[in-house]
Design a protein around this motif. Structure first.
Motif, PDB file in Angstrom:
ATOM      1  N   LYS B 144       9.930 -17.937 -14.523  1.00 37.93           N
ATOM      2  CA  LYS B 144      10.692 -16.633 -15.613  1.00 37.93           C
ATOM      3  C   LYS B 144      10.277 -15.589 -15.405  1.00 37.93           C
ATOM      4  O   LYS B 144      11.607 -15.172 -16.210  1.00 37.93           O
ATOM      5  N   LEU B 145       9.898 -14.966 -13.838  1.00 35.53           N
ATOM      6  CA  LEU B 145      10.815 -13.311 -14.238  1.00 35.53           C
ATOM      7  C   LEU B 145      12.238 -13.865 -13.134  1.00 35.53           C
ATOM      8  O   LEU B 145      12.038 -12.019 -12.762  1.00 35.53           O
ATOM      9  N   LYS B 146      11.134 -14.749 -11.650  1.00 38.34           N
ATOM     10  CA  LYS B 146      13.000 -14.763 -11.279  1.00 38.34           C
ATOM     11  C   LYS B 146      14.575 -14.102 -11.739  1.00 38.34           C
ATOM     12  O   LYS B 146      14.432 -14.583 -12.364  1.00 38.34           O
ATOM     13  N   ARG B 147      15.230 -12.917 -11.416  1.00 36.87           N
ATOM     14  CA  ARG B 147      16.328 -12.939 -11.457  1.00 36.87           C
ATOM     15  C   ARG B 147      16.895 -12.859  -9.692  1.00 36.87           C
ATOM     16  O   ARG B 147      17.063 -11.803  -9.124  1.00 36.87           O
ATOM     17  N   SER B 148      18.353 -12.397 -10.562  1.00 38.80           N
ATOM     18  CA  SER B 148      19.703 -12.451  -9.044  1.00 38.80           C
ATOM     19  C   SER B 148      19.292 -11.093  -8.977  1.00 38.80           C
ATOM     20  O   SER B 148      19.296 -10.363  -9.953  1.00 38.80           O
ATOM     21  N   THR B 149      19.565 -10.933  -7.615  1.00 41.12           N
ATOM     22  CA  THR B 149      19.846  -9.346  -7.222  1.00 41.12           C
ATOM     23  C   THR B 149      21.684  -8.774  -7.620  1.00 41.12           C
ATOM     24  O   THR B 149      21.670  -7.489  -8.081  1.00 41.12           O
ATOM     25  N   GLU B 150      22.782  -9.445  -8.209  1.00 32.26           N
ATOM     26  CA  GLU B 150      23.724  -9.142  -8.893  1.00 32.26           C
ATOM     27  C   GLU B 150      22.757  -8.545 -10.105  1.00 32.26           C
ATOM     28  O   GLU B 150      23.475  -7.987 -10.706  1.00 32.26           O
ATOM     29  N   GLU B 151      22.493  -9.635 -11.124  1.00 31.28           N
ATOM     30  CA  GLU B 151      21.807  -9.331 -12.662  1.00 31.28           C
ATOM     31  C   GLU B 151      20.825  -7.234 -12.860  1.00 31.28           C
ATOM     32  O   GLU B 151      21.287  -6.916 -13.515  1.00 31.28           O
ATOM     33  N   LEU B 152      19.991  -7.451 -11.218  1.00 33.30           N
ATOM     34  CA  LEU B 152      19.454  -6.343 -10.689  1.00 33.30           C
ATOM     35  C   LEU B 152      19.810  -4.925 -10.009  1.00 33.30           C
ATOM     36  O   LEU B 152      19.714  -4.365 -10.297  1.00 33.30           O
ATOM     37  N   ALA B 153      21.185  -4.977  -9.266  1.00 31.84           N
ATOM     38  CA  ALA B 153      22.164  -4.239  -9.283  1.00 31.84           C
ATOM     39  C   ALA B 153      22.260  -2.780  -9.387  1.00 31.84           C
ATOM     40  O   ALA B 153      21.800  -2.045  -9.060  1.00 31.84           O
ATOM     41  N   PRO B 154      22.228  -3.444 -11.205  1.00 28.10           N
ATOM     42  CA  PRO B 154      22.328  -1.414 -11.436  1.00 28.10           C
ATOM     43  C   PRO B 154      21.323  -0.511 -11.638  1.00 28.10           C
ATOM     44  O   PRO B 154      21.564   0.145 -10.921  1.00 28.10           O
ATOM     45  N   ARG B 155      20.286  -1.266 -11.867  1.00 26.23           N
ATOM     46  CA  ARG B 155      19.181  -0.910 -11.676  1.00 26.23           C
ATOM     47  C   ARG B 155      18.631  -0.579 -10.194  1.00 26.23           C
ATOM     48  O   ARG B 155      17.952   0.888  -9.603  1.00 26.23           O
ATOM     49  N   MET B 156      18.420  -1.067  -9.321  1.00 25.52           N
ATOM     50  CA  MET B 156      18.130  -1.297  -7.792  1.00 25.52           C
ATOM     51  C   MET B 156      19.241   0.491  -7.516  1.00 25.52           C
ATOM     52  O   MET B 156      18.541   0.761  -6.597  1.00 25.52           O
ATOM     53  N   GLU B 157      20.647   0.474  -8.164  1.00 26.94           N
ATOM     54  CA  GLU B 157      21.142   1.755  -7.699  1.00 26.94           C
ATOM     55  C   GLU B 157      20.812   2.418  -7.820  1.00 26.94           C
ATOM     56  O   GLU B 157      20.629   3.436  -7.349  1.00 26.94           O
ATOM     57  N   TYR B 158      20.464   2.480  -9.328  1.00 30.38           N
ATOM     58  CA  TYR B 158      20.052   3.894  -9.926  1.00 30.38           C
ATOM     59  C   TYR B 158      18.239   4.149  -9.509  1.00 30.38           C
ATOM     60  O   TYR B 158      18.824   5.452  -9.571  1.00 30.38           O
ATOM     61  N   ILE B 159      17.901   3.713  -9.113  1.00 30.36           N
ATOM     62  CA  ILE B 159      16.971   4.143  -8.573  1.00 30.36           C
ATOM     63  C   ILE B 159      16.694   4.217  -7.287  1.00 30.36           C
ATOM     64  O   ILE B 159      16.241   5.291  -6.920  1.00 30.36           O
ATOM     65  N   LYS B 160      17.441   3.605  -6.568  1.00 31.72           N
ATOM     66  CA  LYS B 160      18.026   4.781  -5.216  1.00 31.72           C
ATOM     67  C   LYS B 160      18.300   5.648  -5.074  1.00 31.72           C
ATOM     68  O   LYS B 160      18.468   6.635  -4.790  1.00 31.72           O
ATOM     69  N   ARG B 161      19.581   5.845  -6.527  1.00 32.02           N
ATOM     70  CA  ARG B 161      19.584   7.227  -6.444  1.00 32.02           C
ATOM     71  C   ARG B 161      19.226   8.189  -6.926  1.00 32.02           C
ATOM     72  O   ARG B 161      19.011   9.331  -6.514  1.00 32.02           O
ATOM     73  N   ILE B 162      17.918   8.325  -8.038  1.00 29.25           N
ATOM     74  CA  ILE B 162      17.231   9.142  -8.095  1.00 29.25           C
ATOM     75  C   ILE B 162      15.992   9.269  -7.544  1.00 29.25           C
ATOM     76  O   ILE B 162      15.944  10.162  -7.080  1.00 29.25           O
ATOM     77  N   ASN B 163      16.011   8.613  -6.085  1.00 30.75           N
ATOM     78  CA  ASN B 163      14.694   8.886  -5.053  1.00 30.75           C
ATOM     79  C   ASN B 163      15.437   9.792  -3.838  1.00 30.75           C
ATOM     80  O   ASN B 163      14.999   9.078  -2.864  1.00 30.75           O
ATOM     81  N   GLU B 164      16.918   9.977  -3.929  1.00 32.71           N
ATOM     82  CA  GLU B 164      17.338  10.821  -3.261  1.00 32.71           C
ATOM     83  C   GLU B 164      17.095  11.486  -3.032  1.00 32.71           C
ATOM     84  O   GLU B 164      17.473  12.634  -4.306  1.00 32.71           O
ATOM     85  N   ARG B 165      16.443  12.377  -2.130  1.00 31.47           N
ATOM     86  CA  ARG B 165      15.896  13.276  -2.409  1.00 31.47           C
ATOM     87  C   ARG B 165      16.227  15.338  -1.381  1.00 31.47           C
ATOM     88  O   ARG B 165      16.302  15.806  -1.723  1.00 31.47           O
ATOM     89  N   TRP B 166      16.554  14.242  -0.530  1.00 31.34           N
ATOM     90  CA  TRP B 166      17.582  15.278   0.423  1.00 31.34           C
ATOM     91  C   TRP B 166      18.470  14.700   1.388  1.00 31.34           C
ATOM     92  O   TRP B 166      18.806  13.793   1.554  1.00 31.34           O
TER      93      TRP B 166
END
Lengths: 415, 166
Positions: B144-166
């Motif tokens: 039930k929890l499994k999702r494809s990378t494409e489906e989660l891609a926007p959130r992945m990008e977002y998390i990567k972006r907000i964690n860019e600290r320097w």
């Protein structure tokens, strides 16, 4: 003929009550339970009252119906994992609770928060204050019969929810503050949306005031009701708008500035009489001042763009994501901080001015990953304590105005 | 310090009748203002990559999760909602979860699992609605929890972006 009677349900008081048996209006004392399921008690507060006709002879607040053992939970959860639980203390202003707890952790660890994080925090704290006061205004008004205003304040509150949703991803229980700063930087679009809303907000306050301040019913039901003298407030340990409504100028943002509040330009509203009406006026003015601080914080955020929003400290703050995947050391830090973040031995107390008063966290650490003791100094509990002082001898219908104006949230009172 | 100004009621306010008329005029004007009510189930709330919905697991390759069952999300979870049993595998990541269970009734959507995960394996999705008939049905397993990378891609990008600290 006046007769002295004692009743088995009478709470311990100064003496036996004089009841005039011949007077048809003063025949019997009535014990009345208000709550815990009463809509005007703003949660699950139970008031055990003894009424003489319509007059309150004694009033005994019973708390604990929403006790979830938050303080005890902290002892088993650990420093980091307690953050989501602080949201659920005073659930009308979750971010303010987060910040209060984070500040206690920071003072225990002896770390400083970067400038930009302080500015974001000030902005969030003031937004939270506005949100909490909007709840106060709406619920108190609907309890006293002003139904339309409730919908107007909640419309505004809904907008603040949307702003926080755009920033944190949640409407309530945000959990976005971390030790050493904030989880994510405030992006430009959200800052612009907040500015648009804050700029339009004073006009809305005028609209609320037009409906309440000069309203004969509101005026009659609040004026000289629930009068707390300055000495009473100090005796009971009240803080926040309740204390300021009684004429004492005490605001932690001015007296013990934190997060750089000393550099913001704002006034502390103070009342003169200390009745429900004064407390209402103080809160209205506080919302205006908060909007003013929000705008100043937004100006500063524009200037400090690109600054650090989270401390660089591998003891307490998670390393950035990209480095976790490439560096072994950072991965170790990630594991250590999540599973076993230790704070130095000692105790720390840190407080902020919440919408209800002084919200403080007292943390005791024995140097391990879990607090030895976490105590929450909840202003709501002390506000509840003031109910008997102001209600006894007043009419029963004043009770609703008093409960509303003292402004407490049971989640915080019972913890 | 600013001392709040207590108002004394004017004659019109005390007479009350003009106030009723004023109130009615406000009510009447409100009728022509835009409606603020959102008809929730019919008009769902807009969601985007910022939305923190229920946690979902990312599929790295077809049928396999990115998760290496290190147990860090389990340790980070303040609600004790996650249960993981790991096992060894022949694939290059060497470990995978045999059982990954999130009790959605316990989950408080705080996002600590996502923040803790060192393998970008768990993300908060935009899925928010939750309904079921039995308690057992809320214990979501891998299927039930499994999702494809494409489906989660926007959130992945977002998390990567907000964690860019320097």
């Amino acid at each position: 003929m006046a007769e002295t009677r004692t009743f088995d349900y009478m709470p311990a008081g100064p003496g036996d009550l004089q009841v005039d048996r011949d007077d048809p209006l003063h025949g019997e004392l009535l014990k009345l339970n208000m709550g815990p399921q009463h809509p005007a008690t703003h949660g699950v507060l139970r008031l055990q009252m003894v009424l003489d006709g319509e007059r309150i002879v004694s009033c005994d607040p019973v708390v604990g119906y929403l006790h979830r053992g938050k303080e005890k939970s902290a002892e088993s959860l650990g420093w980091r994992k307690f953050f989501p639980h602080t949201d659920r203390l005073d659930y009308v202003q979750p971010l303010l609770n987060n910040i209060a707890y984070a500040r206690a952790l920071e003072s225990l660890a002896g770390v400083e928060v970067p400038q930009r994080a302080q500015e974001v925090r000030v902005l969030l704290m003031e937004l939270s204050r506005i949100m909490a006061h909007l709840i106060y205004l709406g619920t108190t008004a609907i309890d006293l019969g002003a139904v339309a205003l409730f919908f107007m304040t909640f419309t505004e509150r809904e907008k603040t929810y949307e702003l926080l949703d755009a920033y944190t991803g949640h409407r309530m229980n945000n959990t976005y503050i971390r030790m050493g700063g904030v989880y994510a930087d405030l992006d430009e679009d959200t800052a612009r949306a907040i500015r648009t809303w804050v700029e339009a907000f004073p006009a809305k306050i005028d609209e609320f005031e037009a409906m309440l301040t000069g309203n004969a019913i509101w005026y009659g039901r609040n004026k000289n009701v629930g009068v707390l003298s300055r000495a009473d407030c100090l005796d009971l340990g009240l803080t926040g708008p309740n204390l300021r409504g009684s004429g004492e100028e005490w605001d932690l943002r001015k007296t013990e500035p934190y997060s750089g509040y000393e550099t913001y330009d704002f006034d502390v509203p103070v009342g003169t009489v200390g009745d429900c009406y004064d407390r209402y006026l103080v809160r209205i003015e506080e919302m205006r001042q908060s909007a003013k601080i929000c705008l100043q914080a937004l100006d500063r955020l524009e200037k400090s763009k690109g600054g650090e929003f989270l401390l660089e400290d591998r003891r307490y703050v998670l390393p950035p994501r990209s480095s976790v995947q490439t560096s072994m050391e950072e991965l170790i830090h990630q594991f250590k901080i999540v599973t076993d973040m230790r704070l130095p031995r000692g105790t720390a107390y840190s407080c902020v001015e919440s919408s209800k008063g002084e919200l403080g966290f007292m943390l005791a650490s024995d140097g391990t990953a879990r607090p030895l003791r976490c105590h929450v100094r909840a202003p709501g509990l002390l506000n509840v304590q003031a109910i008997p002082r102001v209600a006894e001898g007043r009419l029963f219908s004043d009770m609703v105005a008093i409960i509303g104006s003292l402004d407490f949230v049971m989640g915080e009172v019972d913890r | 310090m600013v001392i709040v100004k207590r108002k004394t009621l004017t004659l019109a306010e005390r007479l009350y009748l003009p106030e009723i008329l004023r109130g009615l005029s406000i009510t009447f004007r409100k009728m022509f203002q835009p409606k603020v009510t959102r008809q929730y189930p019919e008009e769902p709330l807009p969601t985007n990559e910022v939305t923190r919905g229920q946690p979902r697991l990312r599929e790295l390759t077809e049928g396999h999760l990115a998760c290496v069952s290190c147990g860090l999300c389990e340790a980070a979870c303040p609600a004790y909602a996650i249960t993981i049993d790991g096992q060894e595998t022949d694939r290059f990541i060497e470990r995978e979860p045999e059982r990954f269970e999130i009790d959605m009734l316990r989950c408080i959507l705080c996002g600590f699992c996502e923040e803790a995960c060192p393998k970008e394996a768990i993300f908060m999705s935009t899925e928010l609605e939750l309904a079921g008939f039995t308690r057992e049905s809320f214990k979501y397993g891998i299927d039930k929890l499994k999702r494809s990378t494409e489906e989660l891609a926007p959130r992945m990008e977002y998390i990567k972006r907000i964690n860019e600290r320097w």
